[in-house]
Design an enzyme around this catalytic site. Sequence first.
Site, mmCIF file in Angstrom:
data_model
loop_
_atom_site.group_PDB
_atom_site.id
_atom_site.type_symbol
_atom_site.label_atom_id
_atom_site.label_comp_id
_atom_site.label_asym_id
_atom_site.label_seq_id
_atom_site.Cartn_x
_atom_site.Cartn_y
_atom_site.Cartn_z
ATOM 1 N N GLU A 28 13.005 31.023 2.742
ATOM 2 C CA GLU A 28 14.434 31.219 3.049
ATOM 3 C C GLU A 28 15.110 29.924 3.475
ATOM 4 O O GLU A 28 16.336 29.835 3.487
ATOM 5 C CB GLU A 28 14.603 32.309 4.119
ATOM 6 C CG GLU A 28 14.231 31.925 5.554
ATOM 7 C CD GLU A 28 12.719 31.906 5.820
ATOM 8 O OE1 GLU A 28 11.932 32.052 4.867
ATOM 9 O OE2 GLU A 28 12.357 31.735 6.999
ATOM 10 N N HIS B 67 8.268 29.224 4.845
ATOM 11 C CA HIS B 67 9.650 29.729 4.936
ATOM 12 C C HIS B 67 10.459 29.513 3.657
ATOM 13 O O HIS B 67 11.264 28.578 3.597
ATOM 14 C CB HIS B 67 10.390 28.996 6.058
ATOM 15 C CG HIS B 67 9.900 29.310 7.426
ATOM 16 N ND1 HIS B 67 10.358 30.376 8.162
ATOM 17 C CD2 HIS B 67 8.990 28.693 8.201
ATOM 18 C CE1 HIS B 67 9.766 30.403 9.337
ATOM 19 N NE2 HIS B 67 8.923 29.384 9.384
ATOM 20 N N CYS C 253 6.079 33.896 8.454
ATOM 21 C CA CYS C 253 5.708 33.169 9.661
ATOM 22 C C CYS C 253 5.565 34.113 10.863
ATOM 23 O O CYS C 253 4.600 34.861 10.916
ATOM 24 C CB CYS C 253 6.708 32.036 9.886
ATOM 25 S SG CYS C 253 6.007 30.705 10.856
#
Length: 196
Positions: A173, A171, A79
């Site tokens: 994560e 994302h 991002c």
Amino acid sequence: MTIGVLALQGDFREHARMTLALGADVRLIRQPEDLRGVDGLILPGGESTTMGKLMGSFGLDHAIMECFNNGTLAIYGTCAGMILLAREIQDRTDQPRLGLLDVTVRRNAFGRQKESSEEDLAVEGLDPRFHAIFIRAPVIVRTGPEVKVLAAVSEGPVYVQQGRILVSSFHPELGTDTRIHQQFLRLAAQSHTQEV
Ligand code: GLN
């Protein structure tokens, strides 16, 4: 293998946690010296303008470019991290960036309605699909000849690779699926042995 996570701003803790869970040694990167001996570097999500300015004021921009250009460092940007790696940022010619990846990105590309969204994304090399979380995400609007598109949505590519650089608009994560981080760890291991 040691993976550095740029820890100036943004969701670096989530990246560190996921990378640690995959068995890598993790180091939070806050100054140029921290990069010594790192095999891979993650640039997290956050606010790319702020992160770029902070990188510049700590001298990390030049240090990262030097490690990348004169060594075998692999880099994964998510991002805002993708934006920092891009060569061109649409309508933001003066925004600080590393410029190592031959793409043009458009920031906040999904408009108000789709500002934050989730999508089961077809990703090259991954079966089943990857549940991708997008938050005020950028999209790639131009790819250079060396850039390989690994996943795209209707707005454009969202996961690409160029040699030792990997970037995603989404994302991983923030989810529980570790397969994208595993792909990055493999890339970092390969680049260490000069295969990329
Ligand atoms: N919109 C942010 C930017 O342009 C990126 C958002 C994110 O990293 N989740 O920097």
